[in-house]
Motif scaffolding. Structure first.
Motif, PDB file in Angstrom:
ATOM      1  N   PRO A 162      -4.053  -2.180  -1.225  1.00  0.00           N
ATOM      2  CA  PRO A 162      -3.050  -1.426  -1.977  1.00  0.00           C
ATOM      3  C   PRO A 162      -3.580  -0.854  -3.291  1.00  0.00           C
ATOM      4  O   PRO A 162      -2.805  -0.330  -4.087  1.00  0.00           O
ATOM      5  CB  PRO A 162      -1.998  -2.496  -2.264  1.00  0.00           C
ATOM      6  CG  PRO A 162      -2.814  -3.725  -2.492  1.00  0.00           C
ATOM      7  CD  PRO A 162      -3.983  -3.608  -1.509  1.00  0.00           C
ATOM      8  N   ASN A 163      -4.879  -0.973  -3.521  1.00  0.00           N
ATOM      9  CA  ASN A 163      -5.455  -0.641  -4.832  1.00  0.00           C
ATOM     10  C   ASN A 163      -6.069   0.758  -4.866  1.00  0.00           C
ATOM     11  O   ASN A 163      -6.798   1.140  -3.954  1.00  0.00           O
ATOM     12  CB  ASN A 163      -6.526  -1.655  -5.205  1.00  0.00           C
ATOM     13  CG  ASN A 163      -5.968  -3.053  -5.249  1.00  0.00           C
ATOM     14  OD1 ASN A 163      -4.950  -3.302  -5.889  1.00  0.00           O
ATOM     15  ND2 ASN A 163      -6.612  -3.980  -4.563  1.00  0.00           N
ATOM     16  N   PRO A 164      -5.818   1.490  -5.958  1.00  0.00           N
ATOM     17  CA  PRO A 164      -6.493   2.778  -6.112  1.00  0.00           C
ATOM     18  C   PRO A 164      -7.981   2.552  -6.369  1.00  0.00           C
ATOM     19  O   PRO A 164      -8.369   1.527  -6.936  1.00  0.00           O
ATOM     20  CB  PRO A 164      -5.804   3.385  -7.346  1.00  0.00           C
ATOM     21  CG  PRO A 164      -5.245   2.217  -8.090  1.00  0.00           C
ATOM     22  CD  PRO A 164      -4.925   1.172  -7.068  1.00  0.00           C
ATOM     23  N   ARG A 221       0.842  -1.203   0.000  1.00  0.00           N
ATOM     24  CA  ARG A 221       0.000   0.000   0.000  1.00  0.00           C
ATOM     25  C   ARG A 221       0.874   1.248   0.000  1.00  0.00           C
ATOM     26  O   ARG A 221       0.583   2.215  -0.720  1.00  0.00           O
ATOM     27  CB  ARG A 221      -0.932  -0.005   1.216  1.00  0.00           C
ATOM     28  CG  ARG A 221      -1.854   1.219   1.281  1.00  0.00           C
ATOM     29  CD  ARG A 221      -2.817   1.101   2.461  1.00  0.00           C
ATOM     30  NE  ARG A 221      -3.546   2.332   2.702  1.00  0.00           N
ATOM     31  CZ  ARG A 221      -4.665   2.704   2.067  1.00  0.00           C
ATOM     32  NH1 ARG A 221      -5.188   1.935   1.138  1.00  0.00           N
ATOM     33  NH2 ARG A 221      -5.273   3.840   2.368  1.00  0.00           N
ATOM     34  N   LEU A 225      -6.776   4.812  -1.603  1.00  0.00           N
ATOM     35  CA  LEU A 225      -5.324   4.612  -1.555  1.00  0.00           C
ATOM     36  C   LEU A 225      -4.617   5.877  -1.106  1.00  0.00           C
ATOM     37  O   LEU A 225      -3.675   5.833  -0.319  1.00  0.00           O
ATOM     38  CB  LEU A 225      -4.802   4.166  -2.923  1.00  0.00           C
ATOM     39  CG  LEU A 225      -3.291   4.000  -3.048  1.00  0.00           C
ATOM     40  CD1 LEU A 225      -2.788   2.900  -2.113  1.00  0.00           C
ATOM     41  CD2 LEU A 225      -2.907   3.710  -4.482  1.00  0.00           C
ATOM     42  N   HIS A 251       0.838   3.908  -2.989  1.00  0.00           N
ATOM     43  CA  HIS A 251       0.503   5.281  -2.595  1.00  0.00           C
ATOM     44  C   HIS A 251       1.569   6.266  -3.096  1.00  0.00           C
ATOM     45  O   HIS A 251       1.240   7.308  -3.673  1.00  0.00           O
ATOM     46  CB  HIS A 251       0.373   5.357  -1.069  1.00  0.00           C
ATOM     47  CG  HIS A 251       0.150   6.732  -0.539  1.00  0.00           C
ATOM     48  ND1 HIS A 251      -1.103   7.263  -0.353  1.00  0.00           N
ATOM     49  CD2 HIS A 251       1.032   7.701  -0.163  1.00  0.00           C
ATOM     50  CE1 HIS A 251      -0.991   8.499   0.120  1.00  0.00           C
ATOM     51  NE2 HIS A 251       0.303   8.784   0.242  1.00  0.00           N
TER      52      HIS A 251
END
Length: 177
Positions: free
Chosen positions: A147-149, A111, A134, A115
Motif C-alpha cells: 500500500p506504500n508509495p 492499497r 502504488l 491509491h
C-alpha cells in the motif's frame, strides 16, 4: 554601488522609524493540511484512515487529517458497489469512492485507499503492472498487498505541495542585498 547605498539608507530610515531590520533564514513552510470526511465510507472507514496514515508517514509537505466538527472537508470518501474512482476539483480537493467491486475481486483495501488518496494528491494512474508502484493500480496483480508509495511518487507529492502550501501570516524582514 548605488543600489548598496540605497539599501543602507533604507535600513537607516527604517531603523529611525522603529522597524527592526535583521537577516533571517527563510522559515520552513508548514505542511498543508487537507481534511477528509470518511463518514460515508461505510465499512471502509478504518481502511480510509489507514490510507491517509500511509501518506502522512511518508510525505512532509501535506498531511491528511479527519475533518473536525464544523469544518468543510477538502476530501469526501464514499463507498459503493462500483469500481474505485476519484474526482478531483483541484490539487488536494475532491472526492473518491472505495468501490466494493475491486475489494470483491481480491484487491487489497489499504492499497486501494492509498491509491485513491494519491489521485487527490495529484498523481495520475501509471499502468506499469508493478506492485512497487502504488499508482499502477489494478494493473498490478490482485496478489499485490503493497500500500506504500514509491520514492518517485513521494517526491512528486512533496514537490506538488511545496509551492501550494497555505502560508500562515508572518512578519517579512528586509535582509539586504
Amino acid at each position: 554601488m548605488v543600489l548598496r547605498r540605497f539599501a543602507a539608507a533604507l535600513v537607516a530610515v527604517l531603523a529611525l522609524a522603529g522597524v527592526q531590520v535583521v537577516g533571517a533564514e527563510p522559515a520552513a513552510a508548514a505542511a498543508r493540511i487537507l481534511y477528509y470526511d470518511a463518514s460515508q465510507a461505510q465499512e471502509f472507514v478504518a481502511v480510509v484512515n489507514q490510507g491517509a496514515q500511509i501518506w502522512n508517514s511518508r510525505v512532509t509537505n501535506v498531511q491528511l487529517l479527519p475533518v473536525p466538527a464544523g469544518r468543510t472537508p477538502n476530501i469526501r470518501v464514499y463507498a459503493d458497489n462500483g469500481w474505485p474512482r476519484t474526482y478531483t476539483s483541484s490539487l488536494g480537493n475532491g472526492y473518491w469512492y472505495m468501490g466494493r467491486e475491486a475489494v470483491n475481486d481480491g484487491y487489497y483495501p489499504p492499497r486501494i485507499a492509498a491509491h485513491e488518496f494519491g489521485h487527490i494528491l495529484g498523481l495520475p494512474d501509471r499502468r506499469t503492472g508493478l506492485c512497487a508502484d502504488l499508482m499502477s493500480g489494478s494493473s498490478a496483480p490482485v496478489s499485490c498487498t503493497n500500500p506504500n508509495p514509491n520514492a518517485t511518487e513521494i517526491a512528486s507529492v512533496n514537490r506538488l505541495f511545496a509551492t501550494s502550501a497555505a502560508v500562515p501570516a508572518r512578519e517579512f524582514v528586509f535582509s539586504g542585498f
